[in-house]
Design a protein around this motif. Sequence first.
Motif, PDB file in Angstrom:
ATOM      1  N   GLN A 190      48.124  22.179  47.794  1.00 59.12           N
ATOM      2  CA  GLN A 190      47.326  22.431  46.667  1.00 59.12           C
ATOM      3  C   GLN A 190      47.981  21.511  45.761  1.00 59.12           C
ATOM      4  O   GLN A 190      47.476  21.227  44.686  1.00 59.12           O
ATOM      5  N   THR A 191      49.479  21.782  45.625  1.00 61.59           N
ATOM      6  CA  THR A 191      50.288  20.874  44.561  1.00 61.59           C
ATOM      7  C   THR A 191      49.876  19.435  44.820  1.00 61.59           C
ATOM      8  O   THR A 191      49.789  18.713  43.706  1.00 61.59           O
ATOM      9  N   ILE A 192      49.707  19.099  46.092  1.00 53.06           N
ATOM     10  CA  ILE A 192      49.501  17.575  46.218  1.00 53.06           C
ATOM     11  C   ILE A 192      48.080  17.224  45.521  1.00 53.06           C
ATOM     12  O   ILE A 192      48.041  16.271  45.067  1.00 53.06           O
ATOM     13  N   GLY A 193      47.087  18.103  45.995  1.00 55.86           N
ATOM     14  CA  GLY A 193      45.776  18.202  45.361  1.00 55.86           C
ATOM     15  C   GLY A 193      45.750  17.891  43.792  1.00 55.86           C
ATOM     16  O   GLY A 193      45.106  17.028  43.354  1.00 55.86           O
ATOM     17  N   THR A 194      46.606  18.720  43.068  1.00 52.06           N
ATOM     18  CA  THR A 194      46.819  18.689  41.721  1.00 52.06           C
ATOM     19  C   THR A 194      47.305  17.350  41.270  1.00 52.06           C
ATOM     20  O   THR A 194      46.885  16.704  40.476  1.00 52.06           O
ATOM     21  N   ILE A 195      48.488  16.686  41.976  1.00 51.30           N
ATOM     22  CA  ILE A 195      49.073  15.489  41.803  1.00 51.30           C
ATOM     23  C   ILE A 195      48.065  14.210  41.732  1.00 51.30           C
ATOM     24  O   ILE A 195      47.878  13.470  40.849  1.00 51.30           O
ATOM     25  N   VAL A 196      47.174  14.510  43.065  1.00 51.84           N
ATOM     26  CA  VAL A 196      45.956  13.389  43.164  1.00 51.84           C
ATOM     27  C   VAL A 196      45.117  13.493  41.939  1.00 51.84           C
ATOM     28  O   VAL A 196      44.731  12.547  41.422  1.00 51.84           O
ATOM     29  N   ALA A 197      44.519  14.803  41.491  1.00 53.81           N
ATOM     30  CA  ALA A 197      43.661  14.862  40.632  1.00 53.81           C
ATOM     31  C   ALA A 197      44.037  14.339  39.278  1.00 53.81           C
ATOM     32  O   ALA A 197      43.357  14.027  38.485  1.00 53.81           O
ATOM     33  N   THR A 198      45.391  14.702  38.888  1.00 51.38           N
ATOM     34  CA  THR A 198      45.881  14.285  37.413  1.00 51.38           C
ATOM     35  C   THR A 198      46.451  13.015  37.339  1.00 51.38           C
ATOM     36  O   THR A 198      46.670  12.447  36.273  1.00 51.38           O
TER      37      THR A 198
END
Length: 251
Positions: A190-198
Amino acid sequence: MSDGRVALVTGAGRGIGRAIARRLSAEGCRVALVARSRDQLAETASGCAAAVKTIPADVTDPDAAERVHTEIERDWGPVEVLVANAGAGHSARLERTTDADWQRMLDLNLTAPFRFVRRAVPAMRAAGWGRIVVMASTAARIGEPYIAAYTASKHGVLGLVRAAAAELARTGVTVNAVCPGYVDTPMTEQTIGTIVATTGRSPDEARETLARKQPIGRLISPAEVADAVWFCVGAGAVTGQAIQVDGGTVQ
């Protein structure tokens, strides 16, 4: 020592909790598995070696600790090993962290462990033996940007551990925190997904960024965290500690 001990693991449906539950089971404990998802609990149970009990529950429910402990006591007797592992993260700039975000982190990462610890202590104190392990984080020891609510909740739960350990030091009950860094789990995904999105980075780049935060240059495995929990179960002279499993991040 562990033969037949009654253990309770919250957040046992996946990730670190699943690894801990299976490790305790492999060591001979009877393990009660608690999480919201029945399907995930069943999957965890399928990999356990000894007797298991699955109890679907939302640990943020004020009645959850009482209900879960009562069911375990009815069938197996009092909980002797409590691993308060259920938790979640939240990432946002300070000014974008809402009251609801803040409260959700406190409810799940601090208040829920408190309720489960409070419910477990009387029987452990009466028996003269008990092991309590609370899952904290490197965020219980240091501050990092964009995780104010999560960090506050984890600092708070480490304070709970230290105070409880001091109070119970002469009773035969130990209380410790395990503080992982970035672990290869769905929460880190989930953290990785946040980094990708931002940031627009690729998932592989985001994963590598997190791995490089740890001096060993990789993510921690759930089994390595379970090793630390098992150490706490066996170590009667270790209490009130924040045990880092973070590849050398916090020294």
